[in-house]
Design an enzyme around this catalytic site. Structure first.
Site, PDB file in Angstrom:
ATOM      1  N   GLY A  14     -16.039 -20.070 -41.814  1.00 32.54           N
ATOM      2  CA  GLY A  14     -16.550 -19.127 -41.237  1.00 32.54           C
ATOM      3  C   GLY A  14     -16.574 -17.740 -41.916  1.00 32.54           C
ATOM      4  N   LEU A  15     -17.824 -17.398 -42.399  1.00 33.82           N
ATOM      5  CA  LEU A  15     -17.751 -16.139 -43.223  1.00 33.82           C
ATOM      6  C   LEU A  15     -18.485 -15.029 -42.784  1.00 33.82           C
ATOM      7  CD1 LEU A  15     -17.921 -18.347 -46.504  1.00 33.82           C
ATOM      8  CD2 LEU A  15     -15.956 -17.558 -45.536  1.00 33.82           C
ATOM      9  N   ALA A  86     -15.008 -17.970 -30.606  1.00 33.76           N
ATOM     10  CA  ALA A  86     -13.979 -18.615 -29.806  1.00 33.76           C
ATOM     11  C   ALA A  86     -14.710 -19.403 -29.050  1.00 33.76           C
ATOM     12  CB  ALA A  86     -13.202 -17.742 -28.862  1.00 33.76           C
ATOM     13  N   SER A 138      -6.243  -7.832 -35.376  1.00 37.27           N
ATOM     14  CA  SER A 138      -7.001  -6.579 -34.661  1.00 37.27           C
ATOM     15  C   SER A 138      -7.389  -5.960 -35.992  1.00 37.27           C
ATOM     16  CB  SER A 138      -6.001  -5.985 -33.765  1.00 37.27           C
ATOM     17  OG  SER A 138      -6.751  -4.957 -33.298  1.00 37.27           O
ATOM     18  N   GLY A 139      -8.295  -5.047 -35.691  1.00 36.15           N
ATOM     19  CA  GLY A 139      -8.805  -3.888 -36.622  1.00 36.15           C
ATOM     20  C   GLY A 139     -10.146  -3.757 -37.106  1.00 36.15           C
ATOM     21  N   LYS A 210      -2.581 -10.683 -27.889  1.00 39.51           N
ATOM     22  CA  LYS A 210      -3.509  -9.526 -28.343  1.00 39.51           C
ATOM     23  C   LYS A 210      -4.454  -9.482 -27.448  1.00 39.51           C
ATOM     24  CE  LYS A 210      -6.993  -8.437 -31.324  1.00 39.51           C
ATOM     25  NZ  LYS A 210      -8.160  -8.591 -30.739  1.00 39.51           N
ATOM     26  N   HIS A 213      -3.120  -6.437 -25.885  1.00 44.62           N
ATOM     27  CA  HIS A 213      -3.530  -5.366 -27.028  1.00 44.62           C
ATOM     28  C   HIS A 213      -4.954  -4.825 -26.472  1.00 44.62           C
ATOM     29  CE1 HIS A 213      -6.049  -3.965 -30.337  1.00 44.62           C
ATOM     30  NE2 HIS A 213      -4.938  -3.548 -30.933  1.00 44.62           N
ATOM     31  N   ASN A 214      -5.914  -5.712 -26.314  1.00 49.59           N
ATOM     32  CA  ASN A 214      -7.119  -5.457 -26.132  1.00 49.59           C
ATOM     33  C   ASN A 214      -7.609  -4.724 -24.729  1.00 49.59           C
ATOM     34  OD1 ASN A 214      -7.787  -6.663 -28.389  1.00 49.59           O
ATOM     35  ND2 ASN A 214      -9.658  -7.756 -27.641  1.00 49.59           N
ATOM     36  N   GLU A 217      -6.272  -1.434 -25.124  1.00 52.37           N
ATOM     37  CA  GLU A 217      -7.658  -0.786 -25.858  1.00 52.37           C
ATOM     38  C   GLU A 217      -8.731  -0.493 -24.848  1.00 52.37           C
ATOM     39  OE1 GLU A 217      -9.014  -3.149 -29.367  1.00 52.37           O
ATOM     40  OE2 GLU A 217     -10.911  -3.335 -28.235  1.00 52.37           O
ATOM     41  N   LYS A 288     -16.711  -8.292 -24.345  1.00 53.66           N
ATOM     42  CA  LYS A 288     -16.776  -9.767 -24.480  1.00 53.66           C
ATOM     43  C   LYS A 288     -15.705 -10.416 -23.713  1.00 53.66           C
ATOM     44  CE  LYS A 288     -18.391  -9.050 -29.242  1.00 53.66           C
ATOM     45  NZ  LYS A 288     -17.538  -7.645 -29.896  1.00 53.66           N
ATOM     46  N   ARG A 473       1.404  -7.339   8.748  1.00 50.52           N
ATOM     47  CA  ARG A 473       1.284  -8.833   8.466  1.00 50.52           C
ATOM     48  C   ARG A 473       2.189  -9.486   9.744  1.00 50.52           C
ATOM     49  NH1 ARG A 473       3.968 -10.540   4.161  1.00 50.52           N
ATOM     50  NH2 ARG A 473       2.531 -12.170   3.692  1.00 50.52           N
TER      51      ARG A 473
HETATM   52  C1  6PG Z   1      -9.678  -5.463 -32.337  1.00 52.73           C
HETATM   53  C2  6PG Z   1     -10.595  -5.410 -31.218  1.00 52.73           C
HETATM   54  C3  6PG Z   1     -11.747  -6.581 -31.162  1.00 52.73           C
HETATM   55  C4  6PG Z   1     -12.857  -6.258 -30.928  1.00 52.73           C
HETATM   56  C5  6PG Z   1     -12.865  -6.555 -29.393  1.00 52.73           C
HETATM   57  C6  6PG Z   1     -13.897  -5.759 -28.743  1.00 52.73           C
HETATM   58  O1  6PG Z   1      -8.385  -5.518 -31.906  1.00 52.73           O
HETATM   59  O2  6PG Z   1      -9.991  -5.565 -33.273  1.00 52.73           O
HETATM   60  O3  6PG Z   1     -10.157  -5.563 -30.089  1.00 52.73           O
HETATM   61  O4  6PG Z   1     -10.886  -7.700 -31.034  1.00 52.73           O
HETATM   62  O5  6PG Z   1     -13.493  -5.266 -31.027  1.00 52.73           O
HETATM   63  O6  6PG Z   1     -13.278  -8.121 -29.092  1.00 52.73           O
HETATM   64  O7  6PG Z   1     -14.164  -6.188 -27.300  1.00 52.73           O
HETATM   65  P1  6PG Z   1     -15.176  -5.721 -26.432  1.00 52.73           P
HETATM   66  O8  6PG Z   1     -16.415  -6.136 -26.946  1.00 52.73           O
HETATM   67  O9  6PG Z   1     -14.941  -6.421 -25.221  1.00 52.73           O
HETATM   68  O10 6PG Z   1     -14.923  -4.287 -26.067  1.00 52.73           O
END
Ligand code: 6PG
Length: 505
Positions: A14-15, A86, A138-139, A210, A213-214, A217, A288, A473
């Protein structure tokens, strides 16, 4: 064939943008990459890029035409890294690799943003066939090329083979300052400092981390967008002026990659008509799914993450552009213009944004803690905060303070009660309240900033109105309640339709 310990041949499948960048990162760190992509143009592009970057040094990336050829090039046990979409493609490639001759000791590493339950299921499904490992990355493109944050997980016995590879390619942090050591030079990778890669656990733990993390984010980005919206609409500031504010904030407690890039986006001018770029970008957010997964998981696990959920909702609302246009003709905002004092407002906004950000991270860490208990993971939160200090999208100065908070107390229940953060948030809360109140008065939505304040207030209050809720309730469903004046968890019910006496159940 030389032994695996000094043999540095790795397979890569996967390039695309991320895969190509990771391959060049591996090559910079002394690995020979045997590369395959279904699209031969991508392979060709990467080989050309390698030739360009290495100059007259020996070739580092070698094209393979199929999986059999790729497997034949690698020393056993083999390491094969996947950077593919994925979902189903991961299983399809695993099946094809098995058919091409993968061995029990070989390691396949999924670097995509896979759903953690898929990863867990794959670890189980393939365990008799080969080592299915994953490392969330990530990054973005630059991170992958020059040092990402990595969240590896899978069978522990595979980790010793992968650890030197991941440590080599990961982002690095100066251990004294906790700040990223950054160098974006092909052929000159950062070798010094602490690597942002730590073994997270098995059972999909790395992808769970992760995912959170998102989620953080999403919240962090939404918080910044709300601050931008307030300055833009309530203070009538230009994008360039707001960029200046963000740059100033980047020097203080809000120092972070996301604040820095927000300033850059706001400063960007569209060349054809000389307008701020931000004004020609359609205000419909894409996604996503990882933020959504985090919000869903927080509901399932019972670890409230309202600011992360608010950020997902905000993206959803933004995408209803046509409806919003229609609604704007019918629904009104505040009748009178509210005058705000700019300097005072921006000062309050900085403190509000910081406090809300602490809450978003607190929610994410709390969620990981509860999920770890449910799934039997032994997550080390100081280590997780450490690997987020560089390379990843949420890298920020204050991750060093989060690291220290968990080092001081690994059993910390919530970041908000860590002495360092409690002191700050207590001090900033008045500004935060001012911003939420003023936002409501001027009619600018700040769902993430205000949900974080509600989270803070809910978390800090000894008594919440859930007593009335339990009464409701019990009234309609005999769902029972516990008593404040009785020790233990005995349940009581009021005979609402009878004499209203209280009975112990
Ligand atoms: C990261 C980002 C990466 C990507 C996300 C964006 O850590 O490098 O989180 O994984 O940018 O998939 O997600 P959305 O498209 O849902 O904003």
């Amino acid at each position: 064939m030389s032994s695996p310990s000094n043999d540095r041949r790795i397979g890569f499948i996967g390039l695309g943008v991320m895969g190509g960048s990771l391959s060049l990162n591996l090559a910079d760190n002394g690995y020979q990459v045997y590369a395959f992509d279904l699209d031969s143009k991508k392979t060709e592009h990467l080989i050309n890029q390698d030739a360009l970057e290495r100059g007259d040094k020996p070739q580092r990336i070698f094209p393979c035409t199929d999986f059999k050829e790729l497997l034949e090039q690698l020393p056993q046990p083999r390491t094969i890294i996947l950077s593919i979409p994925a979902g189903a493609p991961v299983d399809a490639v695993c099946e094809q690799l098995m058919a091409a001759g993968l061995n029990r000791q070989d390691i396949v590493v999924d670097t995509g943003n896979s759903l953690w339950t898929d990863t867990k299921e794959r670890e189980d499904r393939y365990k008799e066939k080969f080592n299915f490992f994953s490392t969330a990355v990530s990054g973005g493109e630059v991170g992958a090329r020059f040092g990402p944050s990595l969240m590896p997980s899978g069978p522990k016995e595979a980790w010793h083979q992968l650890e030197p590879i991941f440590h080599a390619i990961a982002a690095k942090v100066d251990p004294k300052t906790g700040k990223p050591i950054e160098r974006f030079e092909p052929g000159n990778p950062v070798k010094e400092g602490e690597a942002c890669a730590t073994y997270i656990g098995d059972g999909g733990a790395g992808h769970y981390v992760k995912m959170v993390h998102n989620g953080i984010e999403y919240a962090d980005m939404q918080l910044i967008c709300e601050a931008y919206h307030l300055m833009r609409s309530a203070l009538d500031m230009t994008p360039a002026q707001i960029a200046d504010v963000f740059r100033l904030w980047d020097q203080g407690p809000l120092n972070s990659y996301l604040i820095g890039i927000s300033a850059e986006v706001l400063d960007q001018v569209e060349p054809e008509n000389n307008q701020p770029l931000v004004d020609i970008i359609v205000d419909k957010a894409g996604q996503k799914g990882t933020g959504l997964w985090t919000a869903v998981s927080s509901l399932q696990v019972g670890a409230p993450a309202p600011s992360i959920a608010a950020a997902v909702f905000a993206r959803g609302l933004s995408s209803l552009k046509d409806e919003r246009i229609e609604a704007s003709k019918v629904l009104q905002g505040p009748a009178n213009k509210v005058e705000l004092e700019q300097i005072e407002f921006i000062g309050q906004l900085e403190q509000a944004l910081y406090s809300a950000k602490v809450c978003a991270y607190a929610q994410g860490f709390h969620l990981m803690d509860m999920a770890a208990k449910e799934n039997g993971w032994n997550l080390d939160f100081a280590e997780i905060a450490k690997i987020w200090r560089a390379g990843c999208i949420i890298r920020a100065g204050f991750l060093q303070s989060i690291t220290e908070a968990y080092q001081e107390n690994p059993d910390l229940k919530n970041l908000l009660v860590a002495p360092y953060f409690a002191e700050q948030v207590n001090r900033f809360q008045n500004s935060w309240r001012q911003i939420v109140a003023k936002g409501a008065l001027v009619g600018i939505p700040c769902g993430a900033i205000s949900s974080a304040l509600s989270y803070y207030d809910s978390y800090r209050l000894e008594v919440l109105p859930a007593n009335l809720l339990q009464g409701q309730r019990d009234f309609f469903g005999a769902h029972t309640f516990e008593r404040t004046d009785v020790v233990g968890n005995d349940k009581y019910h009021v005979l609402w339709s009878g004499d209203r006496s209280i009975v112990k159940i």
